[in-house]
Design an enzyme around this catalytic site. Structure first.
Site, PDB file in Angstrom:
ATOM      1  N   CYS A   2       0.836  -1.210   0.000  1.00 20.06           N
ATOM      2  CA  CYS A   2       0.000   0.000   0.000  1.00 20.06           C
ATOM      3  C   CYS A   2       0.871   1.260   0.000  1.00 20.06           C
ATOM      4  O   CYS A   2       1.982   1.250   0.521  1.00 20.06           O
ATOM      5  CB  CYS A   2      -0.934   0.102   1.202  1.00 20.06           C
ATOM      6  SG  CYS A   2      -1.961  -1.328   1.473  1.00 20.06           S
ATOM      7  N   ARG A  27       3.226   0.548  -5.261  1.00 21.97           N
ATOM      8  CA  ARG A  27       3.157  -0.168  -3.985  1.00 21.97           C
ATOM      9  C   ARG A  27       1.872  -0.987  -3.830  1.00 21.97           C
ATOM     10  O   ARG A  27       1.742  -1.767  -2.890  1.00 21.97           O
ATOM     11  CB  ARG A  27       3.240   0.825  -2.818  1.00 21.97           C
ATOM     12  CG  ARG A  27       4.503   1.650  -2.805  1.00 21.97           C
ATOM     13  CD  ARG A  27       4.509   2.578  -1.622  1.00 21.97           C
ATOM     14  NE  ARG A  27       4.472   1.832  -0.392  1.00 21.97           N
ATOM     15  CZ  ARG A  27       5.534   1.320   0.215  1.00 21.97           C
ATOM     16  NH1 ARG A  27       6.731   1.486  -0.300  1.00 21.97           N
ATOM     17  NH2 ARG A  27       5.403   0.647   1.332  1.00 21.97           N
ATOM     18  N   TRP A  75      -2.978  -2.519  -1.559  1.00 17.65           N
ATOM     19  CA  TRP A  75      -2.690  -3.906  -1.953  1.00 17.65           C
ATOM     20  C   TRP A  75      -3.344  -4.742  -0.864  1.00 17.65           C
ATOM     21  O   TRP A  75      -2.876  -4.766   0.265  1.00 17.65           O
ATOM     22  CB  TRP A  75      -1.183  -4.131  -2.017  1.00 17.65           C
ATOM     23  CG  TRP A  75      -0.813  -5.464  -2.577  1.00 17.65           C
ATOM     24  CD1 TRP A  75      -0.641  -5.789  -3.894  1.00 17.65           C
ATOM     25  CD2 TRP A  75      -0.534  -6.669  -1.838  1.00 17.65           C
ATOM     26  NE1 TRP A  75      -0.298  -7.109  -4.018  1.00 17.65           N
ATOM     27  CE2 TRP A  75      -0.229  -7.675  -2.771  1.00 17.65           C
ATOM     28  CE3 TRP A  75      -0.540  -6.994  -0.489  1.00 17.65           C
ATOM     29  CZ2 TRP A  75       0.085  -8.979  -2.401  1.00 17.65           C
ATOM     30  CZ3 TRP A  75      -0.228  -8.295  -0.120  1.00 17.65           C
ATOM     31  CH2 TRP A  75       0.085  -9.268  -1.068  1.00 17.65           C
ATOM     32  N   ASN A 101      -0.813   1.365   6.176  1.00 18.48           N
ATOM     33  CA  ASN A 101      -0.044   0.408   5.366  1.00 18.48           C
ATOM     34  C   ASN A 101       0.535  -0.610   6.347  1.00 18.48           C
ATOM     35  O   ASN A 101       1.270  -0.226   7.249  1.00 18.48           O
ATOM     36  CB  ASN A 101       1.062   1.169   4.626  1.00 18.48           C
ATOM     37  CG  ASN A 101       2.126   0.275   4.015  1.00 18.48           C
ATOM     38  OD1 ASN A 101       3.232   0.719   3.793  1.00 18.48           O
ATOM     39  ND2 ASN A 101       1.822  -0.960   3.737  1.00 18.48           N
ATOM     40  N   GLY A 102       0.152  -1.887   6.197  1.00 17.87           N
ATOM     41  CA  GLY A 102       0.664  -2.905   7.114  1.00 17.87           C
ATOM     42  C   GLY A 102      -0.437  -3.867   7.506  1.00 17.87           C
ATOM     43  O   GLY A 102      -1.481  -3.930   6.849  1.00 17.87           O
ATOM     44  N   GLU A 488      15.700 -15.979 -13.406  1.00 14.05           N
ATOM     45  CA  GLU A 488      15.258 -14.588 -13.432  1.00 14.05           C
ATOM     46  C   GLU A 488      14.464 -14.295 -14.714  1.00 14.05           C
ATOM     47  O   GLU A 488      13.442 -13.599 -14.673  1.00 14.05           O
ATOM     48  CB  GLU A 488      16.488 -13.663 -13.299  1.00 14.05           C
ATOM     49  CG  GLU A 488      16.229 -12.181 -13.452  1.00 14.05           C
ATOM     50  CD  GLU A 488      15.250 -11.592 -12.436  1.00 14.05           C
ATOM     51  OE1 GLU A 488      14.849 -12.272 -11.493  1.00 14.05           O
ATOM     52  OE2 GLU A 488      14.856 -10.424 -12.642  1.00 14.05           O
ATOM     53  N   LYS A 492      10.631 -12.979 -14.784  1.00 14.22           N
ATOM     54  CA  LYS A 492      10.209 -11.744 -15.476  1.00 14.22           C
ATOM     55  C   LYS A 492       9.037 -12.039 -16.392  1.00 14.22           C
ATOM     56  O   LYS A 492       8.073 -11.298 -16.447  1.00 14.22           O
ATOM     57  CB  LYS A 492      11.351 -11.172 -16.341  1.00 14.22           C
ATOM     58  CG  LYS A 492      12.456 -10.420 -15.674  1.00 14.22           C
ATOM     59  CD  LYS A 492      12.105  -9.123 -15.005  1.00 14.22           C
ATOM     60  CE  LYS A 492      11.640  -9.346 -13.622  1.00 14.22           C
ATOM     61  NZ  LYS A 492      12.550  -9.271 -12.543  1.00 14.22           N
ATOM     62  N   GLU A 495       5.710 -12.884 -14.377  1.00 17.31           N
ATOM     63  CA  GLU A 495       5.091 -11.825 -13.577  1.00 17.31           C
ATOM     64  C   GLU A 495       4.461 -10.719 -14.415  1.00 17.31           C
ATOM     65  O   GLU A 495       3.490 -10.107 -13.984  1.00 17.31           O
ATOM     66  CB  GLU A 495       6.050 -11.248 -12.541  1.00 17.31           C
ATOM     67  CG  GLU A 495       7.188 -10.444 -13.078  1.00 17.31           C
ATOM     68  CD  GLU A 495       8.124  -9.936 -11.974  1.00 17.31           C
ATOM     69  OE1 GLU A 495       7.669  -9.691 -10.856  1.00 17.31           O
ATOM     70  OE2 GLU A 495       9.320  -9.789 -12.259  1.00 17.31           O
ATOM     71  N   HIS A 511      15.993 -34.633 -16.454  1.00 17.92           N
ATOM     72  CA  HIS A 511      15.411 -35.266 -15.273  1.00 17.92           C
ATOM     73  C   HIS A 511      13.939 -34.911 -15.099  1.00 17.92           C
ATOM     74  O   HIS A 511      13.414 -34.985 -13.999  1.00 17.92           O
ATOM     75  CB  HIS A 511      16.216 -34.858 -14.028  1.00 17.92           C
ATOM     76  CG  HIS A 511      17.656 -35.256 -14.146  1.00 17.92           C
ATOM     77  ND1 HIS A 511      18.087 -36.552 -13.948  1.00 17.92           N
ATOM     78  CD2 HIS A 511      18.747 -34.543 -14.516  1.00 17.92           C
ATOM     79  CE1 HIS A 511      19.398 -36.607 -14.156  1.00 17.92           C
ATOM     80  NE2 HIS A 511      19.809 -35.400 -14.508  1.00 17.92           N
ATOM     81  N   LYS A 610       5.264  -3.440  -5.549  1.00 16.80           N
ATOM     82  CA  LYS A 610       6.714  -3.280  -5.646  1.00 16.80           C
ATOM     83  C   LYS A 610       7.430  -3.648  -4.360  1.00 16.80           C
ATOM     84  O   LYS A 610       8.440  -4.318  -4.382  1.00 16.80           O
ATOM     85  CB  LYS A 610       7.017  -1.828  -6.036  1.00 16.80           C
ATOM     86  CG  LYS A 610       8.489  -1.528  -6.245  1.00 16.80           C
ATOM     87  CD  LYS A 610       8.984  -2.126  -7.535  1.00 16.80           C
ATOM     88  CE  LYS A 610      10.441  -1.900  -7.781  1.00 16.80           C
ATOM     89  NZ  LYS A 610      10.977  -2.885  -8.738  1.00 16.80           N
TER      90      LYS A 610
HETATM   91  C1  F6R Z   1      10.469  -9.356  -9.277  1.00 16.67           C
HETATM   92  C2  F6R Z   1      10.521  -8.534  -8.093  1.00 16.67           C
HETATM   93  C3  F6R Z   1      10.391  -9.196  -6.778  1.00 16.67           C
HETATM   94  C4  F6R Z   1      11.386  -8.567  -5.788  1.00 16.67           C
HETATM   95  C5  F6R Z   1      11.148  -9.130  -4.383  1.00 16.67           C
HETATM   96  C6  F6R Z   1      12.156  -8.620  -3.391  1.00 16.67           C
HETATM   97  O1  F6R Z   1      10.618  -8.600 -10.432  1.00 16.67           O
HETATM   98  O2  F6R Z   1      10.641  -7.349  -8.178  1.00 16.67           O
HETATM   99  O3  F6R Z   1      10.568 -10.560  -6.867  1.00 16.67           O
HETATM  100  O4  F6R Z   1      12.677  -8.846  -6.214  1.00 16.67           O
HETATM  101  O5  F6R Z   1       9.866  -8.786  -3.961  1.00 16.67           O
HETATM  102  O6  F6R Z   1      12.108  -7.238  -3.288  1.00 16.67           O
HETATM  103  P1  F6R Z   1      13.296  -6.392  -2.693  1.00 16.67           P
HETATM  104  O7  F6R Z   1      14.469  -6.578  -3.573  1.00 16.67           O
HETATM  105  O8  F6R Z   1      12.792  -4.999  -2.672  1.00 16.67           O
HETATM  106  O9  F6R Z   1      13.560  -6.945  -1.323  1.00 16.67           O
END
Ligand code: F6R
Length: 615
Positions: A2, A27, A75, A101-102, A488, A492, A495, A511, A610
């Site tokens: 949030c 957020r 969120w 937020n929380g 990774e 990407k 998501e 396997h 984020k």
């Molecule tokens: C994927 C992504 C998330 C963050 C994860 C950790 O693109 O952004 O998987 O990497 O939520 O976030 P941080 O790095 O902010 O601790």
């Protein structure tokens, strides 16, 4: 997660709140709301959906002359995203308005008590419980809002950043923090409140980041009054000058923040090197390591804790640290580490990696590691973030603000910092020859230019994305340093485009996953020269024999793989251990174009936020 914004001062609150919420939408973006104090009344508008939906719904408030207000982009944790569950929430008397937020973990028990005392609730949220708890305490103890907030928060278990005001006292806003971030911008006769500084950067550069267990009373015409929540003791405000600029948080002509951030990588890596990588002097300088060098040199083991993309950067670091510095490394999901009673002690170094510096699980893992006596080193992007403050020492990735929800430049700059650390420690430990050390320094120095070259494949990657945009599944394969890059790449894609994707070490395919391969399955293979090139070429043959569609990331000039693959994307050749810094780029661009072609919201993928400040 949030995002929260508040304002009290002499400007009109509405535009500050709407613009601020738009900047904080990374957020959370499943619902949004705002409250304005106007002429002894509170005007509230809330809606399921994005800030743009709120703007449409609250259009009648756009002309409001209110100078006091708050806004929230949500969120969802407690209660589905709908209008009623959106913030702000108002207390039963209609006097107190609050955004949060929380998570209030003991909200159910508090709610039961409040219901017994006659309170009623409109929403399913923990936030509505909190605002009524504050009201109940205020009434029962006959105290002012600040004191009521302090007493109520002492009854609460959980995490929060809150903003609250009282209709009866419109010259004052109370804010408090535990576990979720909260910044206060201090202007002339005005205060801004937000989850990060982006909503107020054009108004003031004087900011105060609340520490956990702190609250502040922001009263017009008075300096910030900072208190400890536990015992109401005064605390001294530490007002900082922000280094953020407006263009860093705007799209700058790109269609999406994600694309802008992908293109910023050459500069971001260069910025991360600045002052640290010094090939002409033959050294790597990192103050956070120099100050604790003995500890690093004596460390029996490094344990890396992180989540998501940052965890992938940790996996790359495991390969690099063990190869270069010969220090054993384990990489843990912070969410697992914190709950599994890990064996860890004063001889271990824990490296916590986090772009936001606010990830709840990573913070909890740091706390646990510290309790067990380990030295904790942070690799964070956001200066002054909770993780940056909770660690014993650290090194910032100077990537600049990352706003796209899918992490891109944070990943490559994390690998950059970790590579510098590994190289420095290898040199200090004497496990690397001088000649190799200098070769590696020079190879690192070339990376920003090589990353810029890798970006030149953008147009051809878009064409490949056009071919596979409707694929339901996709496999990503890599070996050695590029195995985490395969993970990774798959993350990407899933998501932001919602295509199911899996990353595997190329040799693991036999396997199990090889059973999935048929002529409908795109397989992205990282097959750069050096490393395990021949082995990967054999893996490509195996895919080809089963009619899989091969998209290969190859070193410039490669001919062997070109003959086998359906598509090749060239990247400049670098050392094997530095190759993730260039091979990641095409995978970011591929997922970006696939998502755009599928009409997905690249910067705000569904269900994500984020910074994950809840566990
Ligand atoms: C994927 C992504 C998330 C963050 C994860 C950790 O693109 O952004 O998987 O990497 O939520 O976030 P941080 O790095 O902010 O601790």
């Amino acid at each position: 997660m949030c995002g929260i914004v508040g304002y009290i001062g002499h400007r009109k609150a509405y535009p500050i709140i709407i613009k601020g919420l738009t900047r904080l939408e990374y957020r959370g973006y499943d619902s949004a709301g705002l409250a304005l104090y106007d002429n002894h009344q509170i005007e509230i508008s809330k809606t399921k959906g994005k800030v743009s939906d709120l703007e449409a719904k609250a259009a009648h408030l756009a002309t409001s002359t209110s100078h006091l207000g708050m806004g929230h982009t949500r969120w969802a944790t407690h209660g589905v995203p709908n209008d009623l569950n959106s913030h702000p929430h108002v207390s039963n008397s209609g006097n107190l308005v609050l955004i949060h937020n929380g998570i209030i973990e003991n909200y159910d028990a508090i709610k039961t008590e409040l219901v017994k005392r006659g309170y009623t609730f409109q929403s399913d949220t923990d936030t509505e419980v909190l605002v009524n708890l504050i009201e109940e305490v205020k009434k029962k103890e006959n105290v002012k809002l600040g004191k009521a907030v302090q007493l109520a928060l002492n009854e609460v278990v959980g995490a929060y950043a809150i903003v609250v005001f009282d209709l009866q006292k419109p010259d004052e806003v109370v804010v408090a923090k535990l576990g979720s971030p909260l910044a206060i911008g201090i202007g002339d006769q005005e205060f801004f409140i937000a989850s990060d500084a982006s909503p107020f950067i054009e108004y003031t550069t004087d900011a105060l980041y609340l520490e956990d267990h702190e609250m502040a009373i922001l009263k017009l015409g008075r300096p910030v009054k900072l208190r400890k929540i536990k015992d109401d003791a005064p605390a001294t405000p530490n007002i900082l000058e922000l280094q953020l600029s407006l263009d860093q948080i705007e799209k700058g002509g790109y269609d999406h923040f994600m694309l802008k951030e992908i293109y910023e990588q050459p500069k971001a890596i260069q910025d991360t090197y600045r002052g640290r990588l010094r090939p002409e002097e033959g050294l790597v300088k990192m103050a956070g390591i120099d100050a604790h060098l003995e500890r690093f040199l004596k460390a029996k083991r490094i344990v890396i804790v992180a989540c998501g993309t940052s965890w992938h950067a940790g996996l790359v670091a495991e390969y690099i640290f063990e190869d270069l510095a010969r220090i054993p490394v384990e990489v843990e999901y912070a969410s697992e580490f914190r709950y599994r009673n890990p064996i860890i002690g004063p001889e271990d170094i824990v490296i916590a990696i986090s772009q936001s510096g606010e990830t709840a699980d990573t913070l909890a893992a740091i706390k646990l590691a510290k309790e067990k006596g380990a030295f904790v080193f942070g690799v964070c992007n956001v200066a002054g973030s909770s993780i940056a403050r909770a660690t014993d020492a650290g090194a910032y990735t100077h990537a600049g603000p990352e706003i796209g929800v899918a992490s891109t430049k944070a990943f490559t700059t994390q690998i950059t910092v970790l590579s510098l650390m590994a190289l420095k420690l290898a040199k200090e430990k004497g496990v690397l020859s001088t000649i190799d050390f200098h070769t590696y320094l020079n190879a690192l120095a070339q990376i920003p230019a090589q990353v810029a070259l890798a970006l030149q494949a953008d147009a051809s990657i878009k064409e490949i994305a056009q071919v596979y945009k409707d694929a339901p599944n996709c496999l990503y394969l890599g070996r050695g340093f590029n195995f985490p890059v395969a993970l990774e790449g798959a993350l990407k894609l899933k998501e932001i485009s919602y295509i199911h994707a899996e990353g595997y070490p190329a040799a693991e395919m036999k396997h199990g996953p090889i059973a999935l391969i048929d002529d409908q399955m795109p397989v992205v293979v990282i097959a750069t020269k050096r490393g395990h090139y021949e082995k990967v070429v054999s893996n490509i043959q195996e895919i080809k024999s089963r009619s899989g569609k091969i998209i290969a990331i190859v070193s410039k000039g490669d001919v062997t793989v070109r003959d086998l693959a359906d598509h090749v994307i060239e990247v400049p050749e670098t050392l094997d251990w530095l190759s993730p810094l260039v091979t990641t780029l095409p995978l970011q661009l591929l997922s970006y174009h696939m998502a755009v072609l599928r009409n997905c919201n690249v910067d705000q993928p569904r269900n994500l936020a984020k910074s994950v400040t809840v566990e």
